[in-house]
Motif scaffolding. Structure first.
Motif, short mmCIF file in Angstrom:
data_model
loop_
_atom_site.label_atom_id
_atom_site.label_comp_id
_atom_site.label_asym_id
_atom_site.label_seq_id
_atom_site.Cartn_x
_atom_site.Cartn_y
_atom_site.Cartn_z
N ASN A 35 0.78 -1.25 0.00
CA ASN A 35 0.00 0.00 0.00
C ASN A 35 0.80 1.29 0.00
N LEU A 54 9.75 8.39 4.93
CA LEU A 54 9.12 8.01 6.21
C LEU A 54 10.20 7.61 7.21
N THR A 59 6.69 13.29 11.67
CA THR A 59 5.32 12.86 11.93
C THR A 59 5.31 11.38 12.34
N LEU A 71 -3.47 8.56 7.49
CA LEU A 71 -4.04 7.44 6.75
C LEU A 71 -5.56 7.56 6.62
N ARG A 75 -3.71 13.05 2.73
CA ARG A 75 -3.04 14.33 2.83
C ARG A 75 -2.47 14.71 1.47
N GLU A 77 -1.49 14.84 -2.02
CA GLU A 77 -1.54 13.85 -3.09
C GLU A 77 -1.78 12.44 -2.57
N PRO A 79 -3.74 9.48 -0.97
CA PRO A 79 -5.15 9.12 -0.79
C PRO A 79 -5.45 8.71 0.65
N LEU A 85 -8.07 0.02 4.15
CA LEU A 85 -7.49 -0.72 5.28
C LEU A 85 -8.41 -0.61 6.49
N VAL A 93 0.38 -1.56 9.86
CA VAL A 93 1.27 -0.83 8.95
C VAL A 93 1.91 0.36 9.66
C1 HEC Z 1 0.01 7.70 -4.10
C2 HEC Z 1 1.23 7.88 -3.31
C3 HEC Z 1 1.17 7.57 -1.84
C4 HEC Z 1 0.83 6.41 -1.22
C5 HEC Z 1 0.34 5.13 -1.87
C6 HEC Z 1 1.03 6.62 0.19
N1 HEC Z 1 1.48 7.89 0.42
FE1 HEC Z 1 1.94 8.70 2.22
N2 HEC Z 1 2.23 10.49 1.33
C7 HEC Z 1 2.21 10.75 -0.01
C8 HEC Z 1 2.43 12.16 -0.24
C9 HEC Z 1 2.48 12.85 -1.60
C10 HEC Z 1 2.58 12.75 1.02
C11 HEC Z 1 2.80 14.24 1.33
C12 HEC Z 1 1.44 14.89 1.38
C13 HEC Z 1 1.53 16.37 1.66
O1 HEC Z 1 2.08 16.74 2.69
O2 HEC Z 1 1.00 17.12 0.84
C14 HEC Z 1 2.46 11.67 2.00
C15 HEC Z 1 2.57 11.84 3.35
C16 HEC Z 1 2.60 10.82 4.27
C17 HEC Z 1 2.83 11.00 5.68
C18 HEC Z 1 3.08 12.32 6.39
C19 HEC Z 1 4.54 12.65 6.29
C20 HEC Z 1 4.86 13.99 6.89
O3 HEC Z 1 6.00 14.43 6.69
O4 HEC Z 1 4.03 14.60 7.57
C21 HEC Z 1 2.81 9.76 6.26
C22 HEC Z 1 3.03 9.43 7.72
C23 HEC Z 1 2.52 8.82 5.19
N3 HEC Z 1 2.40 9.49 4.01
C24 HEC Z 1 2.41 7.46 5.37
C25 HEC Z 1 1.95 6.58 4.41
C26 HEC Z 1 1.63 5.19 4.65
C27 HEC Z 1 1.83 4.48 5.97
C28 HEC Z 1 1.15 4.70 3.49
C29 HEC Z 1 0.59 3.34 3.22
C30 HEC Z 1 -0.54 2.91 4.03
C31 HEC Z 1 1.19 5.77 2.49
N4 HEC Z 1 1.68 6.90 3.09
C32 HEC Z 1 0.82 5.66 1.16
C33 HEC Z 1 1.99 9.81 -1.00
C34 HEC Z 1 1.58 8.50 -0.79
#
Ligand code: HEC
Length: 116
Positions: A35, A54, A59, A71, A75, A77, A79, A85, A93
């Motif tokens: 995911n 990450l 965060t 999640l 946030r 871009e 989803p 989940l 996760v």
């Molecule tokens: C389609 C791409 C994509 C997927 C799939 C995705 N993320 Fe993200 N994630 C992002 C993006 C882009 C951001 C930044 C968003 C913003 O701040 O505008 C982000 C931000 C985050 C943040 C916050 C980071 C911060 O600096 O605050 C966390 C925590 C995170 N994702 C965890 C996860 C986890 C765990 C999963 C799987 C369950 C996941 N992401 C799946 C694209 C994705």
């Protein structure tokens, strides 16, 4: 003599197996690979200027609840995983990413995620 050696070898093998076991179950890692890794990458380093790392992320290090909110709500871009989940999977996760790579964090439970 032979017996002591045998016990020693058995013990080292057992400790080797225990050490190879990830901090959290395979489940969380599998869920991450399925995911999250597509964007945040298998090594948790993300893609510069597109997907945040990450590993060493504030965060992620901060609290499991904050990660859960990202999640649940999504946030930018990224989803929302609300429909994809369930809370137990989210907990798995989150506990994985909070203890993968250089990260170390207290675990969060599915009940705590439900409460959010
Ligand atoms: C389609 C791409 C994509 C997927 C799939 C995705 N993320 Fe993200 N994630 C992002 C993006 C882009 C951001 C930044 C968003 C913003 O701040 O505008 C982000 C931000 C985050 C943040 C916050 C980071 C911060 O600096 O605050 C966390 C925590 C995170 N994702 C965890 C996860 C986890 C765990 C999963 C799987 C369950 C996941 N992401 C799946 C694209 C994705």
């Amino acid at each position: 003599m032979g017996r002591t050696l045998c016990i020693l070898i058995a013990f080292s093998l057992l400790s080797a197996c225990a050490a190879a076991e990830p901090v959290v179950g395979m489940n969380g890692e599998r869920l991450f690979l399925d995911n999250c890794a597509e964007c945040h990458q298998v090594d948790g380093r993300g893609v510069a200027n597109v997907y945040p790392a990450l590993d060493g992320n504030e965060t992620v290090a901060g609290s499991g609840a904050d990660v859960a909110l990202v999640l649940i709500i999504g946030r930018g871009e990224m989803p929302s995983f609300r429909g994809a989940l369930n809370s137990a999977e989210m907990a798995a996760v989150i506990n994985y990413v909070r203890n993968a790579w250089s990260n170390r964090g207290e675990p969060i439970s599915a009940a705590e995620i439900d409460a959010l």
